[in-house]
Design a protein around this motif. Structure first.
Motif, PDB file in Angstrom:
ATOM      1  N   VAL A 217     -73.786 -41.925  22.069  1.00  0.00           N
ATOM      2  CA  VAL A 217     -73.179 -40.981  21.127  1.00  0.00           C
ATOM      3  C   VAL A 217     -71.681 -41.264  21.007  1.00  0.00           C
ATOM      4  CG1 VAL A 217     -72.599 -38.552  20.747  1.00  0.00           C
ATOM      5  CG2 VAL A 217     -74.904 -39.179  21.459  1.00  0.00           C
ATOM      6  N   LEU A 218     -71.025 -41.499  22.142  1.00  0.00           N
ATOM      7  CA  LEU A 218     -69.586 -41.761  22.146  1.00  0.00           C
ATOM      8  C   LEU A 218     -69.236 -43.015  21.352  1.00  0.00           C
ATOM      9  CD1 LEU A 218     -66.753 -41.037  23.303  1.00  0.00           C
ATOM     10  CD2 LEU A 218     -67.298 -42.527  25.229  1.00  0.00           C
ATOM     11  N   ILE A 219     -70.055 -44.047  21.418  1.00  0.00           N
ATOM     12  CA  ILE A 219     -69.778 -45.296  20.706  1.00  0.00           C
ATOM     13  C   ILE A 219     -70.248 -45.231  19.258  1.00  0.00           C
ATOM     14  CG2 ILE A 219     -70.286 -47.762  20.631  1.00  0.00           C
ATOM     15  CD1 ILE A 219     -68.399 -46.984  22.870  1.00  0.00           C
ATOM     16  N   SER A 220     -71.382 -44.574  19.013  1.00  0.00           N
ATOM     17  CA  SER A 220     -71.981 -44.586  17.672  1.00  0.00           C
ATOM     18  C   SER A 220     -71.130 -43.840  16.653  1.00  0.00           C
ATOM     19  CB  SER A 220     -73.382 -43.963  17.721  1.00  0.00           C
ATOM     20  OG  SER A 220     -74.250 -44.731  18.505  1.00  0.00           O
ATOM     21  N   ILE A 221     -70.544 -42.723  17.042  1.00  0.00           N
ATOM     22  CA  ILE A 221     -69.784 -41.911  16.080  1.00  0.00           C
ATOM     23  C   ILE A 221     -68.600 -42.680  15.494  1.00  0.00           C
ATOM     24  CG2 ILE A 221     -68.225 -39.931  15.934  1.00  0.00           C
ATOM     25  CD1 ILE A 221     -70.258 -38.278  17.361  1.00  0.00           C
ATOM     26  N   PRO A 222     -67.735 -43.309  16.308  1.00  0.00           N
ATOM     27  CA  PRO A 222     -66.644 -44.080  15.697  1.00  0.00           C
ATOM     28  C   PRO A 222     -67.134 -45.236  14.833  1.00  0.00           C
ATOM     29  CG  PRO A 222     -66.205 -43.681  18.020  1.00  0.00           C
ATOM     30  CD  PRO A 222     -67.620 -43.287  17.774  1.00  0.00           C
ATOM     31  N   LEU A 223     -68.191 -45.922  15.285  1.00  0.00           N
ATOM     32  CA  LEU A 223     -68.672 -47.066  14.512  1.00  0.00           C
ATOM     33  C   LEU A 223     -69.273 -46.627  13.178  1.00  0.00           C
ATOM     34  CD1 LEU A 223     -70.268 -49.446  17.162  1.00  0.00           C
ATOM     35  CD2 LEU A 223     -68.175 -49.774  15.850  1.00  0.00           C
ATOM     36  N   LEU A 224     -69.953 -45.492  13.180  1.00  0.00           N
ATOM     37  CA  LEU A 224     -70.558 -45.025  11.937  1.00  0.00           C
ATOM     38  C   LEU A 224     -69.529 -44.427  10.984  1.00  0.00           C
ATOM     39  CD1 LEU A 224     -73.855 -43.373  13.244  1.00  0.00           C
ATOM     40  CD2 LEU A 224     -73.623 -45.504  11.977  1.00  0.00           C
ATOM     41  N   LEU A 225     -68.445 -43.875  11.537  1.00  0.00           N
ATOM     42  CA  LEU A 225     -67.454 -43.222  10.685  1.00  0.00           C
ATOM     43  C   LEU A 225     -66.383 -44.167  10.164  1.00  0.00           C
ATOM     44  CD1 LEU A 225     -66.965 -39.805  12.516  1.00  0.00           C
ATOM     45  CD2 LEU A 225     -67.978 -40.184  10.286  1.00  0.00           C
ATOM     46  N   ILE A 226     -65.877 -45.060  11.000  1.00  0.00           N
ATOM     47  CA  ILE A 226     -64.808 -45.955  10.544  1.00  0.00           C
ATOM     48  C   ILE A 226     -65.226 -47.423  10.584  1.00  0.00           C
ATOM     49  CG2 ILE A 226     -62.995 -44.351  11.217  1.00  0.00           C
ATOM     50  CD1 ILE A 226     -62.482 -46.070  13.647  1.00  0.00           C
ATOM     51  N   GLY A 227     -66.192 -47.761  11.444  1.00  0.00           N
ATOM     52  CA  GLY A 227     -66.620 -49.149  11.525  1.00  0.00           C
ATOM     53  C   GLY A 227     -67.265 -49.632  10.243  1.00  0.00           C
TER      54      GLY A 227
ATOM     55  N   LYS B  73     -72.095 -54.508  28.357  1.00  0.00           N
ATOM     56  CA  LYS B  73     -72.219 -54.185  26.927  1.00  0.00           C
ATOM     57  C   LYS B  73     -71.408 -52.944  26.587  1.00  0.00           C
ATOM     58  CE  LYS B  73     -75.787 -51.849  25.733  1.00  0.00           C
ATOM     59  NZ  LYS B  73     -75.171 -50.598  25.190  1.00  0.00           N
ATOM     60  N   MET B  74     -71.519 -51.913  27.426  1.00  0.00           N
ATOM     61  CA  MET B  74     -70.765 -50.679  27.188  1.00  0.00           C
ATOM     62  C   MET B  74     -69.266 -50.930  27.274  1.00  0.00           C
ATOM     63  SD  MET B  74     -70.703 -47.525  26.473  1.00  0.00           S
ATOM     64  CE  MET B  74     -69.575 -46.121  26.612  1.00  0.00           C
ATOM     65  N   LEU B  75     -68.839 -51.760  28.209  1.00  0.00           N
ATOM     66  CA  LEU B  75     -67.420 -52.082  28.347  1.00  0.00           C
ATOM     67  C   LEU B  75     -66.895 -52.797  27.107  1.00  0.00           C
ATOM     68  CD1 LEU B  75     -64.906 -52.154  30.189  1.00  0.00           C
ATOM     69  CD2 LEU B  75     -65.735 -54.335  31.081  1.00  0.00           C
ATOM     70  N   LEU B  76     -67.677 -53.753  26.584  1.00  0.00           N
ATOM     71  CA  LEU B  76     -67.268 -54.480  25.385  1.00  0.00           C
ATOM     72  C   LEU B  76     -67.241 -53.562  24.168  1.00  0.00           C
ATOM     73  CD1 LEU B  76     -69.310 -57.757  25.967  1.00  0.00           C
ATOM     74  CD2 LEU B  76     -66.818 -57.553  25.995  1.00  0.00           C
ATOM     75  N   GLN B  77     -68.225 -52.669  24.057  1.00  0.00           N
ATOM     76  CA  GLN B  77     -68.243 -51.725  22.940  1.00  0.00           C
ATOM     77  C   GLN B  77     -67.045 -50.779  23.005  1.00  0.00           C
ATOM     78  OE1 GLN B  77     -72.071 -49.891  23.380  1.00  0.00           O
ATOM     79  NE2 GLN B  77     -73.151 -51.500  22.276  1.00  0.00           N
ATOM     80  N   THR B  78     -66.701 -50.350  24.217  1.00  0.00           N
ATOM     81  CA  THR B  78     -65.538 -49.485  24.379  1.00  0.00           C
ATOM     82  C   THR B  78     -64.269 -50.200  23.933  1.00  0.00           C
ATOM     83  OG1 THR B  78     -66.585 -48.360  26.254  1.00  0.00           O
ATOM     84  CG2 THR B  78     -64.196 -48.138  26.042  1.00  0.00           C
ATOM     85  N   ALA B  79     -64.143 -51.479  24.308  1.00  0.00           N
ATOM     86  CA  ALA B  79     -62.975 -52.264  23.892  1.00  0.00           C
ATOM     87  C   ALA B  79     -62.959 -52.441  22.372  1.00  0.00           C
ATOM     88  CB  ALA B  79     -62.988 -53.621  24.591  1.00  0.00           C
ATOM     89  N   ALA B  80     -64.138 -52.695  21.781  1.00  0.00           N
ATOM     90  CA  ALA B  80     -64.220 -52.896  20.332  1.00  0.00           C
ATOM     91  C   ALA B  80     -63.788 -51.650  19.574  1.00  0.00           C
ATOM     92  CB  ALA B  80     -65.646 -53.293  19.944  1.00  0.00           C
ATOM     93  N   VAL B  81     -64.293 -50.497  19.989  1.00  0.00           N
ATOM     94  CA  VAL B  81     -63.936 -49.245  19.322  1.00  0.00           C
ATOM     95  C   VAL B  81     -62.480 -48.884  19.600  1.00  0.00           C
ATOM     96  CG1 VAL B  81     -64.416 -46.768  19.227  1.00  0.00           C
ATOM     97  CG2 VAL B  81     -66.300 -48.404  19.334  1.00  0.00           C
ATOM     98  N   GLY B  82     -62.034 -49.125  20.839  1.00  0.00           N
ATOM     99  CA  GLY B  82     -60.662 -48.768  21.201  1.00  0.00           C
ATOM    100  C   GLY B  82     -59.626 -49.511  20.375  1.00  0.00           C
ATOM    101  N   VAL B  83     -59.764 -50.841  20.233  1.00  0.00           N
ATOM    102  CA  VAL B  83     -58.785 -51.600  19.458  1.00  0.00           C
ATOM    103  C   VAL B  83     -58.885 -51.262  17.975  1.00  0.00           C
ATOM    104  CG1 VAL B  83     -58.701 -53.477  21.129  1.00  0.00           C
ATOM    105  CG2 VAL B  83     -60.335 -53.609  19.247  1.00  0.00           C
TER     106      VAL B  83
END
Length: 272
Positions: free
Chosen positions: A102-112, A161-171
């Motif tokens: 949920v934490l990763i999907s929301i940013p990716l769906l909204l701004i990604g 995978k979670m660490l990389l996704q966190t970095a992707a969304v963070g930057v």
């Protein structure tokens, strides 16, 4: 090969637990986590993701970035905290991956979706749903119904995978207007998809019959696994329903804001 890599991941995980165990024992920190449970941190991530959704809609990206980093930090410490407090539960094992997604999907769906190729988002969602189904439904079912000794719990590939996704969304949250940053973020997302597939294969790998100390691993109790299968199947359905509701919310919000902008009076410069 995968098991050798997983062994290295487990060694790093043990080191992480030792370091954070020292951190949790610090006088001020110990009092903070005394009345806090690991499951509460999972619920916090879900709540934070909902708040972030509103911050994205109102273009408060700086606040969203700060909240995201803090929520991601709780994901970093909730596992070691559970082991430190001896509060590892089936509910936590079910809740933690859902909260992460949920934490990763929301940013990716909204701004990604505005910056990434649609193929990247589609692959991301497909791999995430595959992992949810495999870890939360298929694997417990195979273990309980056919007594297949599959590996239990999360694995190092999924954590990477979670660490990389966190970095992707963070930057991406930090500077979504910089094209180089967006390209780096999308590259991190694709690498995380690769680790997601490795995590999928590791989930279906047979676990060792002895641990690293040479002691036999305790047989799995079918009744507990079947109960967990039923619980996690419900969690999988809930996650799918949540993503559908989120997509509907995003589309409705965009239409509403587009209508409001179209209704504003147009102003132009006057000559003379």
């Amino acid at each position: 090969m995968l098991r050798k890599i997983e062994t290295r991941f487990n060694e790093l995980k043990a080191t992480k637990d030792q370091v954070l165990g020292i951190f949790f024992e610090l006088p001020g920190i110990r009092q903070v986590f005394k009345y806090m449970t690991p499951n509460q941190l999972c619920y916090f991530r879900i709540f934070a993701a909902i708040i972030m959704m509103w911050l994205f809609i109102t273009n408060e990206y700086s606040l969203a970035f700060t909240l995201f980093i803090f929520a991601a930090f709780t994901d970093f410490i909730d596992g070691p905290l559970a082991r430190w407090k001896k509060q590892v539960t089936a509910e936590g094992e079910n809740l933690d991956p859902i909260a992460d997604k949920v934490l990763i999907s929301i940013p990716l769906l909204l701004i990604g979706v505005e910056h990434f190729d649609k193929q990247s988002i589609a692959f991301f969602l497909a791999v995430e749903l595959l992992l949810v189904f495999t870890a939360n439904a298929l694997k417990p079912f195979l273990r309980s119904k056919f007594s297949i000794p599959l590996s239990s719990g999360s694995n190092g590939f999924g954590q990477t995978k979670m660490l990389l996704q966190t970095a992707a969304v963070g930057v991406l949250l930090y500077d979504s207007l910089n094209q180089s940053v967006v390209m780096a973020s999308e590259m991190l997302l694709w690498v995380s998809i690769g680790f997601g597939m490795l995590s999928f294969f590791r989930h279906l790998a047979r676990m060792d019959t002895v641990d690293k100390f040479g002691k036999p691993i305790k047989p799995i109790e079918k009744r507990n696994e079947l109960s967990r299968f039923q619980t996690l199947l419900h969690s999988t359905r809930s996650f799918c329903a949540f993503q559908q509701a989120l997509l509907l919310c995003v589309n409705t919000t965009r239409l509403h804001f587009g209508y409001c902008l179209a209704s504003l009076p147009q102003t132009g410069s006057m000559d003379g």
